[in-house]
Design a protein around this motif. Sequence first.
Motif, mmCIF file in Angstrom:
data_model
loop_
_atom_site.group_PDB
_atom_site.id
_atom_site.type_symbol
_atom_site.label_atom_id
_atom_site.label_comp_id
_atom_site.label_asym_id
_atom_site.label_seq_id
_atom_site.Cartn_x
_atom_site.Cartn_y
_atom_site.Cartn_z
ATOM 1 N N GLY A 69 7.648 -23.332 4.649
ATOM 2 C CA GLY A 69 6.920 -23.412 3.615
ATOM 3 C C GLY A 69 5.683 -22.255 3.311
ATOM 4 N N GLY A 70 5.008 -22.519 4.586
ATOM 5 C CA GLY A 70 3.850 -21.666 4.696
ATOM 6 C C GLY A 70 4.196 -20.031 4.524
ATOM 7 N N MET A 71 5.470 -19.649 5.240
ATOM 8 C CA MET A 71 5.952 -18.425 4.940
ATOM 9 C C MET A 71 6.337 -18.008 3.731
ATOM 10 S SD MET A 71 6.571 -16.823 8.397
ATOM 11 C CE MET A 71 7.983 -15.933 8.251
ATOM 12 N N TYR A 72 7.079 -18.776 3.049
ATOM 13 C CA TYR A 72 7.469 -18.749 1.522
ATOM 14 C C TYR A 72 6.261 -18.531 0.649
ATOM 15 C CZ TYR A 72 9.097 -19.508 -3.111
ATOM 16 O OH TYR A 72 9.203 -19.219 -4.578
ATOM 17 N N LYS A 73 5.017 -19.396 0.843
ATOM 18 C CA LYS A 73 3.822 -19.150 0.165
ATOM 19 C C LYS A 73 3.084 -17.651 0.442
ATOM 20 C CE LYS A 73 -0.397 -21.501 -0.882
ATOM 21 N NZ LYS A 73 -1.434 -22.395 -0.609
ATOM 22 N N VAL A 74 3.207 -17.062 1.856
ATOM 23 C CA VAL A 74 2.865 -15.842 2.008
ATOM 24 C C VAL A 74 3.521 -14.858 1.438
ATOM 25 C CG1 VAL A 74 2.328 -14.224 4.004
ATOM 26 C CG2 VAL A 74 1.905 -16.475 4.324
ATOM 27 N N PHE A 75 4.734 -14.725 1.502
ATOM 28 C CA PHE A 75 5.713 -13.776 0.934
ATOM 29 C C PHE A 75 5.551 -13.854 -0.668
ATOM 30 C CE2 PHE A 75 8.034 -14.362 4.933
ATOM 31 C CZ PHE A 75 8.024 -12.857 5.461
ATOM 32 N N SER A 76 5.327 -15.029 -1.204
ATOM 33 C CA SER A 76 5.514 -15.069 -2.857
ATOM 34 C C SER A 76 4.183 -14.148 -3.391
ATOM 35 C CB SER A 76 5.790 -16.468 -3.323
ATOM 36 O OG SER A 76 4.515 -17.491 -3.018
ATOM 37 N N THR A 77 2.862 -15.007 -2.903
ATOM 38 C CA THR A 77 1.813 -14.454 -3.252
ATOM 39 C C THR A 77 1.539 -12.871 -2.678
ATOM 40 O OG1 THR A 77 0.763 -15.285 -1.375
ATOM 41 C CG2 THR A 77 0.776 -16.632 -3.079
ATOM 42 N N CYS A 78 1.694 -12.545 -1.523
ATOM 43 C CA CYS A 78 1.642 -11.294 -1.118
ATOM 44 C C CYS A 78 2.706 -10.267 -1.728
ATOM 45 C CB CYS A 78 1.739 -11.293 0.619
ATOM 46 S SG CYS A 78 0.363 -11.898 1.166
ATOM 47 N N GLY A 79 3.907 -10.824 -1.766
ATOM 48 C CA GLY A 79 4.770 -9.930 -2.462
ATOM 49 C C GLY A 79 4.528 -9.520 -4.014
ATOM 50 N N SER A 80 3.919 -10.459 -4.674
ATOM 51 C CA SER A 80 3.515 -10.168 -5.980
ATOM 52 C C SER A 80 2.233 -9.257 -6.243
ATOM 53 C CB SER A 80 2.987 -11.499 -6.709
ATOM 54 O OG SER A 80 3.771 -12.339 -6.924
ATOM 55 N N HIS A 81 1.411 -9.289 -5.128
ATOM 56 C CA HIS A 81 0.294 -8.460 -5.050
ATOM 57 C C HIS A 81 0.727 -7.109 -4.629
ATOM 58 C CE1 HIS A 81 -3.371 -6.512 -2.900
ATOM 59 N NE2 HIS A 81 -3.847 -6.872 -4.304
ATOM 60 N N LEU A 82 1.709 -6.949 -3.675
ATOM 61 C CA LEU A 82 2.109 -5.629 -3.321
ATOM 62 C C LEU A 82 2.920 -4.763 -4.163
ATOM 63 C CD1 LEU A 82 3.351 -6.205 0.449
ATOM 64 C CD2 LEU A 82 1.352 -4.801 -0.356
ATOM 65 N N SER A 83 3.645 -5.691 -5.057
ATOM 66 C CA SER A 83 4.296 -5.159 -6.220
ATOM 67 C C SER A 83 3.395 -4.456 -7.022
ATOM 68 C CB SER A 83 5.080 -6.019 -7.082
ATOM 69 O OG SER A 83 6.152 -6.826 -5.961
ATOM 70 N N VAL A 84 2.350 -5.117 -7.617
ATOM 71 C CA VAL A 84 1.224 -4.229 -8.514
ATOM 72 C C VAL A 84 0.625 -3.427 -7.818
ATOM 73 C CG1 VAL A 84 -0.886 -4.777 -9.635
ATOM 74 C CG2 VAL A 84 0.726 -6.613 -9.592
ATOM 75 N N VAL A 85 0.323 -3.211 -6.284
ATOM 76 C CA VAL A 85 -0.240 -2.295 -5.768
ATOM 77 C C VAL A 85 0.466 -1.146 -5.802
ATOM 78 C CG1 VAL A 85 -0.934 -1.398 -3.309
ATOM 79 C CG2 VAL A 85 -1.537 -3.602 -4.324
ATOM 80 N N PHE A 86 1.791 -1.259 -5.519
ATOM 81 C CA PHE A 86 2.892 -0.228 -5.525
ATOM 82 C C PHE A 86 2.781 0.494 -7.001
ATOM 83 C CE2 PHE A 86 4.629 -1.998 -1.505
ATOM 84 C CZ PHE A 86 4.233 -0.929 -0.729
ATOM 85 N N LEU A 87 3.025 -0.405 -7.998
ATOM 86 C CA LEU A 87 3.092 0.101 -9.385
ATOM 87 C C LEU A 87 1.940 0.862 -9.493
ATOM 88 C CD1 LEU A 87 4.868 0.088 -11.814
ATOM 89 C CD2 LEU A 87 3.804 -2.078 -12.423
ATOM 90 N N PHE A 88 0.788 0.354 -9.514
ATOM 91 C CA PHE A 88 -0.399 1.154 -9.686
ATOM 92 C C PHE A 88 -0.620 2.502 -9.094
ATOM 93 C CE2 PHE A 88 -5.254 2.006 -9.503
ATOM 94 C CZ PHE A 88 -5.205 2.111 -10.773
ATOM 95 N N TYR A 89 -0.804 2.367 -7.633
ATOM 96 C CA TYR A 89 -1.174 3.511 -6.892
ATOM 97 C C TYR A 89 0.240 4.634 -7.013
ATOM 98 C CZ TYR A 89 -5.177 1.535 -5.029
ATOM 99 O OH TYR A 89 -6.818 1.154 -4.804
ATOM 100 N N GLY A 90 1.347 4.045 -6.840
ATOM 101 C CA GLY A 90 2.438 4.972 -6.953
ATOM 102 C C GLY A 90 2.473 5.712 -8.036
ATOM 103 N N THR A 91 2.408 5.121 -9.233
ATOM 104 C CA THR A 91 2.289 5.964 -10.415
ATOM 105 C C THR A 91 1.003 6.690 -10.616
ATOM 106 O OG1 THR A 91 1.300 4.181 -11.809
ATOM 107 C CG2 THR A 91 3.605 4.152 -11.673
ATOM 108 N N GLY A 92 -0.102 6.166 -10.505
ATOM 109 C CA GLY A 92 -1.134 7.214 -10.245
ATOM 110 C C GLY A 92 -1.200 8.269 -9.508
ATOM 111 N N LEU A 93 -0.683 8.276 -8.200
ATOM 112 C CA LEU A 93 -0.393 9.539 -7.454
ATOM 113 C C LEU A 93 0.578 10.273 -7.673
ATOM 114 C CD1 LEU A 93 -0.804 7.536 -3.662
ATOM 115 C CD2 LEU A 93 -2.287 9.188 -4.602
#
Length: 341
Positions: free
Chosen positions: A262-286
């Motif tokens: 359950g702890g692993m799922y929580k880490v992947f769900s919250t971090c996965g969402s944040h990483l997706s936003v990071v890649f979208l913002f920095y990837g498109t900007g770069l």
Amino acid sequence: MMWQSASAKISALETLYLFPITSIIRLINHMTSENQTGAAEFFLLGLSEDSELQPFLFGLFLTMYLVTVLGNLFIILAISSDSHLHTPMYFFFSNLSFTDICFSTTTVPKMLMNIQTQSKSITYTGCLTQVFFVMIFAGLENFLLAAMAYDRYVAICQPLRYTVIMNSHLCGLLILLSLFISLVDALLHSLMILQLSFCTDLEIPHFFCELVQVFKLACSNTLSNNILIYLLTSILGGVPLLGIIFSYIKIVSSIPRIPSAGGMYKVFSTCGSHLSVVFLFYGTGLGVYISSAVTHSSKKTAVASVMYTVVSPMMNPFIYSLRNRAMKGALRKLLWRTSFS
């Protein structure tokens, strides 16, 4: 107890952001009235000059803008109305949603108005103001993503000290510091533009007043402006990105020590969402700046800019709500109350 006042803080975001911004806008208007460079107005050429394509572009961008505003507004309301989400992570997320609304509002409505009125003009003051706002909200998004990465690092790597480290004072300070740095950066570039003289050909091959495109129209020497923008972009963009990378290196190294599934799922769900936003913002900007360096086609650069100015703010609410169980629950409760109120 510390985060019971989060709802009041979220509802006060407009005051926190807009009070210093409106004060500086008045300063810019005063300075532009005293320091006219002969440029009465600029002309935004938009994404296409094909008249048959304009109704399609109007409908497309109007739909994207409405989805962006409504989606991010629902996120803010859901977080403020659910006491379970009054935590630092969702506090930063609500700030990110508000920033996304402001970011899209800076560019899209003017574009829609120009298409509707079949006019391409934007005043000198209006163009400078648009540059100012774009710089502010792009900078804020950059710093907020770094703050969210630090929050995830503390929550996963130092869970016993999380409430002590990520207290309301630190979170408020991070927001204020991000806003202050973004304001100073935007004001500095705006003041540098005021020192330029512009030629008679004032056509901007873009759908908004982008800083580099404005520099290209100047008759005077822009060497200092270009040095400043690349220096500040490297520092203010690079340092938060390095902070995000460092945070996730620490998070990845701590994953084997998480005991439960359950702890692993929580880490992947919250971090996965944040990483997706990071890649979208920095990837498109770069991608925009790399394409502008590789290709000499301003139209291709303008189309690429749509990704980080319009698409990224529109997609962020969906990324977080679809991958986050708590967020989906809060949105369902909000929609239920809205439907039967």
